[in-house]
Design an enzyme around this catalytic site. Sequence first.
Site, PDB file in Angstrom:
ATOM      1  N   ASP A 362       0.812  -1.177   0.135  1.00 46.65           N
ATOM      2  CA  ASP A 362      -0.111   0.058  -0.044  1.00 46.65           C
ATOM      3  C   ASP A 362       1.048   1.456  -0.124  1.00 46.65           C
ATOM      4  O   ASP A 362       2.090   1.315   0.127  1.00 46.65           O
ATOM      5  CB  ASP A 362      -1.013   0.113   1.407  1.00 46.65           C
ATOM      6  N   GLU A 365       2.729   4.921  -4.087  1.00 45.34           N
ATOM      7  CA  GLU A 365       2.673   5.976  -5.285  1.00 45.34           C
ATOM      8  C   GLU A 365       3.927   6.435  -5.409  1.00 45.34           C
ATOM      9  O   GLU A 365       4.486   7.044  -6.424  1.00 45.34           O
ATOM     10  CB  GLU A 365       1.439   6.803  -5.039  1.00 45.34           C
ATOM     11  N   ASP A 471      -9.068   3.560  -2.075  1.00 42.15           N
ATOM     12  CA  ASP A 471      -9.989   3.838  -1.167  1.00 42.15           C
ATOM     13  C   ASP A 471     -11.192   4.596  -1.850  1.00 42.15           C
ATOM     14  O   ASP A 471     -11.174   5.726  -2.277  1.00 42.15           O
ATOM     15  CB  ASP A 471      -9.274   5.021  -0.041  1.00 42.15           C
TER      16      ASP A 471
HETATM   17  C1  GLC Z   1      -4.958   3.067   2.940  1.00 34.43           C
HETATM   18  C2  GLC Z   1      -5.230   1.940   1.986  1.00 34.43           C
HETATM   19  C3  GLC Z   1      -6.318   1.214   2.760  1.00 34.43           C
HETATM   20  C4  GLC Z   1      -5.719   0.768   4.112  1.00 34.43           C
HETATM   21  C5  GLC Z   1      -5.185   2.091   4.913  1.00 34.43           C
HETATM   22  C6  GLC Z   1      -4.551   1.547   6.032  1.00 34.43           C
HETATM   23  O1  GLC Z   1      -5.662   4.024   3.086  1.00 34.43           O
HETATM   24  O2  GLC Z   1      -5.703   2.153   0.838  1.00 34.43           O
HETATM   25  O3  GLC Z   1      -6.576   0.204   2.060  1.00 34.43           O
HETATM   26  O4  GLC Z   1      -6.785   0.125   4.848  1.00 34.43           O
HETATM   27  O5  GLC Z   1      -4.257   2.745   4.050  1.00 34.43           O
HETATM   28  O6  GLC Z   1      -3.564   0.793   6.125  1.00 34.43           O
END
Ligand code: GLC
Length: 748
Positions: A362, A365, A471
């Site tokens: 995650d 980017e 998200d």
């Molecule tokens: C980001 C991710 C999400 C995750 C969160 C906490 O917002 O896109 O999927 O739950 O971080 O790690």
Amino acid sequence: MTVKADPVNSNVIKLNIFQEDENGVDSFIPISFEFDSEVSTRWELEGDLQCFTVLKEGKEVGPFEDISFERPDWGRKGTQEGNWISLSHKVGEQAKVYGLGEKAGSLEKTGRSYEMWNTDPGGSYKHNEDPLYSSFPFYLVACPSGKDSSDFLGVYVNHSEPTKFDVKYRCGKDRVGIALKTNCLELFVITGETSKEIVENYAKLTGKPCMLPKWALGYHHSKWSSWDEGDFLQLAKKFRRKEIPCDALYLDIHYMDDFKVFTWDEDRFPSPEAMVEELHEMDFNLVNIVDPGIKKEIGYEPYDSGIERDVFVKDEDGEDFVGVLWPGSCVFPDFLMERTREWWSELNRDLLELGVDGIWNDMNEPAIFFGKKQVEDLISRVQEMLETGDYEGLDLRSEFEKFGKESLGTLVHRDKGGERITHERVHNLYAFYEAMATKSAFEEAPNKRSFILTRAGFPGIQSLALKWTGDNSSTWDHMEMSIPMILNLGVSGVPFAGADVGGFDGDVEPELLTRWLQLGAVLPYYRNHSALGTADQEPWRFGEELERINKKYIRLRYRLLPYLYTLHYFSHRDGVPIARPLFMEFEADQSCYHIQDEFMLGEALLIAPVLRKGRDERHVYLPYESNGKSIEWKDWWTGGKYKSGHQVVNSTLKTMPIFIREDSGVPLAESVDSTKKEPEKLFLKYNLENEVSIPVYHDDGRTRAYEDGEYFLGEFRIRKTSGSVESALEVENDGFEPFWHEVILKKD
Ligand code: GLC
């Protein structure tokens, strides 16, 4: 100015456009392709340097115009100084344009500008918000001719620099504008007879999708929460007790100690190894989140070893860049360097050795909340304001919004020789190189397929990872928007993608969760995930009646696995999408080119999900075959037949309309609790008019033995004979024992 054209093979030609003194692209994009030395196709360029046309065998395939070394008017917003190249691709007013990866808008891209710059929108994104997490500078042009055929063309802009596309908008109604900051533009013009062929030829260039373990196709459950080991195991047991199939559970950032990656919170997860073992005994796989930010803390092993091996991204002064992410002040791995990738692979290996089955990348980017320098700068400005008493112009909200992007501008990478590379040039590749490093950790594990879930991406990521769309929100609109996003990711070479089922932000309403679980069941990646502090959205959350329906669809997913796994194998082999826009299957049917609330799952099934609240009926369009031939579509649930054209069908809450195309069919199995259990029977469900062919692929689902031919691939042929139905199996590869002991033809 020079335009250089190099035929790659009979379907692809590479074009380079540059000023006289440039000669070649200095690129970090790791695509590899071979020039076919025996290309016999006649490729030509006609025209002059300002305006030229690519001809293939004398036929015009792509006129390019307006070549300039300046920023075009339509590309001014938010751009920086530097050397620019821009041009426009004349596609014609009637042309339709698809692809461009993950964009929060309509399936067909006309009438907007798009930017390629991997971005965390910070919270759930809005309709048409651009850019988002990943960048795929590839588009597919369709020129439906109104007759039986359509012309298709693909264009891939092979640049990781931020690239702008203007689709039949400000640059003119008949063209696609392309603009970016570079000294030498490189693009590939991709031809093919059909849209599928274009996507396949593009996949050959940027990398075939990876072959995932079979469990990747099951139902997955996730929640950002502060669960402890006990809660987590209880959740697993509940799935089994309720006989709701599930293959994987996810641990979000709270499993870590203080959000430090590669650690465990010892209070909440005192015995991760035993927990993983228990999960495995219950046939669950475990996926752990891993973010790129490494907490700047002496004594924390990943930080210490990273400093020792000098693996972090630098700032303009040559110091390790410090930015803020979940754990606070962090440094960031420079994945462009091989030694960083080796170090990262070792860190990941520890998780895999502990038994973790998948890694969830995650914030890659990369997303950085803010950098140290931006904070220092803001503090000094605020201090000045306090001193002078002049607060006018202090807009903290917009300061914070700028923070992430501004801080990225100060990042400096290093290449093999230690040369400085500005972040801007390689930003879009950050997730790609991270996935490459993560993948090598899996490759160390004995003969195991990798499972890497990524948020950011760039062409080629499909050969390393699967993609989710970041998200979203628990709203009907977001569910609807996820369809064109996933379909265009497929068109852009990333067939294995999915959205957070149920929605991430906000509390899901019961009916929406049910409709989303129905839709997710027939899309490639099927994971229910939601944000911290939002309502839980397990399939049983909203009472028995809805639980029954939710279970029915999760089970449908498992019944469909032989079909889905076969489609997944074909996408790995050929690059063709699993979920496809209707036009990809029905190119001659003009009505299909704008439909985005229906899609084809493979060649055989048309899916018409219900995307509005309280709809007991929905309108569906059932396409015509070539030559405008009307066909029979068979209702999945009732077996009733419908003709091509507009129809209104039953869609009460327990029904998501699905149709089987005429002379098509799918392989099915009994539903199992998890893919670790093999079903025993194979069912063939079809819509027979004359003859049906149903391909089936099967292998061990876990190892790479299929690469050595250890797989089964065959095709069932079903025909009508006088008064009865005959079936025969034609085996193409028998390197693996099929799972079934019995084959049953299902009439309805
Ligand atoms: C980001 C991710 C999400 C995750 C969160 C906490 O917002 O896109 O999927 O739950 O971080 O790690």
